[in-house]
Design an enzyme around this catalytic site. Sequence first.
Site, mmCIF file in Angstrom:
data_model
loop_
_atom_site.group_PDB
_atom_site.id
_atom_site.type_symbol
_atom_site.label_atom_id
_atom_site.label_comp_id
_atom_site.label_asym_id
_atom_site.label_seq_id
_atom_site.Cartn_x
_atom_site.Cartn_y
_atom_site.Cartn_z
ATOM 1 N N LYS B 96 67.622 94.367 39.991
ATOM 2 C CA LYS B 96 66.917 93.104 39.776
ATOM 3 C C LYS B 96 66.732 92.914 38.271
ATOM 4 O O LYS B 96 66.419 93.879 37.553
ATOM 5 C CB LYS B 96 65.552 93.148 40.480
ATOM 6 N N SER B 171 61.431 87.187 45.930
ATOM 7 C CA SER B 171 62.087 86.847 44.679
ATOM 8 C C SER B 171 63.313 87.695 44.362
ATOM 9 O O SER B 171 64.119 87.308 43.521
ATOM 10 C CB SER B 171 61.090 86.990 43.527
ATOM 11 N N SER B 195 58.582 90.468 47.960
ATOM 12 C CA SER B 195 59.816 90.079 47.261
ATOM 13 C C SER B 195 61.008 90.986 47.503
ATOM 14 O O SER B 195 62.119 90.646 47.119
ATOM 15 C CB SER B 195 59.558 89.973 45.755
#
Lengths: 492, 509
Positions: B96, B171, B195
């Site tokens: 990420k 996310s 997320s």
Amino acid sequence: MTFLTTDAGVGTIVEPFTVTDPSGQAWELVVGLEVHCELATATKIFCGCANEFGSEPNTNVCPVCLGLPGSLPVLNRQVVELAMRLGRALRCRVEPSVFHRKNYFYPDMPKDYQVSQYDRPINVDGELELPDGSVVGIERAHLEEDTGKSTHVGGGGRIHDALHSLVDYNRAGVPLVEIVGRPHIRTPEQARAYVQELRAVLLATGASDAKMEEGSMRVDANVSMRRAGTDELGTRCEIKNLNSTRSLVRAIEYEARRQVDLLSAGERIVQQTRHWDEAEGRTHTLRSKEEADDYRYFPEPDLVPLEPAAEWVAAVDAALPPLPAARRRALSDRTGAEQATAALVVERDLDALVLTAVDAGGDPDRLLTRAANDLAAADVGALTAPAFAAVSRMEADGALTATQAKVVLAELVAGGGDPQAIAAARGFEAMGEDELAAAVDAAVASDPAAWQRFVDGDPKVAGLFVGKVMKATSGKADGKAVNALLRQRAAG
Amino acid sequence: MSERDTSGPGGRQGAEEVGGLEASALQLAAQVRSGARSAVSVVEDHLAGIAAGDGEIHAFNHVMEEEALAAASRVDERLAAGEDPGPLAGVPVALKDNLCTRGVPTTCSSRILEGWLPPYDATVVARLAASGAIAIGKANLDEFAMGSSTEHSAFGPTRNPHDTGRVPGGSSGGSAAAVAAGFAPLGLGSDTGGSVRLPAAYCGVVGMKPTYGAVSRYGLIAFASSLDQIGPFGRTVADAAALLEVVAGHDPLDSTSIDAPAPAVSAVLDAGVEGLRIGLVTELSGEGTDPDVRRRVAAAAEALEAAGAKVEDVSVPATTLGLSAYYLIAPAEASSNLARYDGVRYGLRVDAPTNGGMNVASRTAGFGDEVKRRIMLGTYALSAGYYDAYYGKAQQVRTLIIRDFAAAYERFDLLLSPTAPTTAFPFGAKTADPLSMYLTDVCTIPSNLAGDPAISVPYGLGDDGMPIGVQLLGPALSEPTLFRAAAVLEHSMAPTGDGGPAAGRERTT
């Protein structure tokens, strides 16, 4: 941060500094000091960077103290150790504490928040005993991180109209302890004494090198005035930029008069932060409390609560060095030293020498006098306690005059040796009583007019005759003995 | 692999043409470690897959082609020299893009960090490298991890590999999509309110949020520090377990790191759930949960019972307050964490006549609307006079949630719920209404507030053909039990293959 609570001074009562307004109303001074000190750790509070003054700008930095994205703080154990050492020396309780974030934007603050202790400080409720016997309460002594240092180029050195600004983050993350004193200070001199005493405690505990000129000790003064004899606290102003104890005294006196001018004109004091201008000798408004920032304090989630184990606190207590107040008391108890003399001798770090010399048979009064007046602070060169004791003994026995004793002492400091031998080599032999009496009589006879003035009660003339005797005896005479003989002759 | 997957986006098909991209992380590591394949060839295949497919999916903000090939060469050299290259030798991992990578752009999908190159690696990145794993790219996310769809990325949304007209969840949508699309068998995300788990559910992969403090946050760019936790993605439970073991464990650089070694989860994957007591949380699968989602959760409960667990309904009342508390605590912390992006030291600077003006101009240009919305929410919640009513109250609610979970865990070993009330939604469905977007996290947020671990396991498809995830929740440090139960669920899907975990489900443990 200020936490003014009650106004309960303890210890010796200090006569307050007052300013009388044109109507004849007297106003008295109330001062509380907030002192920031950099702790003398090897590394910063939340990272491993060197805590070092004077390095090349931005060389003692890493992702943590630069607040780079993703970095996290880890509390330095030595910071806690030194904070507790200072706290215990200030007779505080060590309590479980929590770090908060104080949020505001400023370019020298890498994260745009400062990690600081807020409502749960590590040290609470202490006191500082000053040499005059007065005691000033300590509200708290808490931990926080220092910011970087900005240099604003052009525009008068302020950020507002600077052409550009430079920031050095070497100081960012240097550990600070903020010592918040209670408003127990009554005079500018007491404020000076408080700062000096605090400095002595910081040095004794090794918590800080406490250099005001390098900024490792920074003093802010909260000043307010109230009608003499009343108990309620007036509205205060906080004065910043006090870079020496001299500035501190001047600024407090200036601010006291400024506030009385307003109060006597029927105006209200607006709580505000003011900047001391040493060159102009006055304070300027920096910002008023009404327009103060909302710091949005909340517990720092990247750190865990700090709860030093009882054993750790006990170990800190056990390792505390003798502190100035205790040393002054010990010196007075053993030697009968007056408050001021004891303060001076301890401040010069000569109390241990004096006490050892007393143990070696020295004369306490002479030792104190010589230590307070004739020895430089701490550095006594080759002078040993037994030699110091011997000199004081010779002086007390009349074998050396005060002047001779000083000369012998200076020689011992410079190169050591045997006091008797030094005195003999210098020809410092005790003057016989008859010899001295003859010299005094000769001096009296040499100036009958002056002598008459002395007999008539003008003490100033005594110096003239002492001088004559000293000259005639090449300084061998003891000034005190000469004075005694002069008074005896005048009375007889 | 299901029919649904093969008829999926072009990216997916592109990946298949390259071949070898269906293999699990553990299979690849075994091949590399045994010398059957070189790490370089594994990385080259995956880079080719990304090149062919990521134009459409947009899982990555930045592909680390050079760095990945160099790292793979080092793994091959170590093997050639007779050294142990580590348990994940040669396995590509999608990171990420809020995990700091030394010298590699790290943007948080925000304009404000444009041009910034971190001078250091996050602890998890360093541990991955030490395990022989290969960081293959920086995966897209909602800006600063604030969102549930990856639509709030300054660099454009990521598409769901199962249906490119739909969001991948967020996310950590880029990491989830990369794993689902075969661009990497493993991914790391961060989970502040769901997320990792939500995009795992939407993309049909396994996603796990560890106990708060189990994985070091050092080098994870903070959104909400007291809630953030890094978690693994895998196409199989065993892969996710292997990744967790590599990145977890005490880190002296994170004060909130638990002083314990990584949980041993791989070793217990076959232990089953015989005798476990599992509670089905009524508050998390009631009104607002789609019927097809409820059906799959019921199926999961049956599967667990069939394997010997005892499943009962349980009420955890305070979980209904989770969303409200979360949307005060998370923005409050974010408002402070994001203050440092002021244009002074790094990232975007928009010049203005004064320093304050420059701060405002930089932040105005650098942050997207959702980030600004949360900074304002959080600033307000912490303001003098409002603190007690908002932030203070939310912390009290957090205590209630912890208490209610603790009460439930007196009677149950684990809890079960949907990961999300619905399957992945089409682009734009919720961007106009922030509150409806926030509601997608209703099932995942309570674990973050409690600091407890939870895992999302793919468990079939919804009426719309999109993956559904079920969530297992456990008390702090219950990772081994969670993974045992997750493995049972995965296994229960394997024989019939009714849309369950896609490729690489073969167990290698």
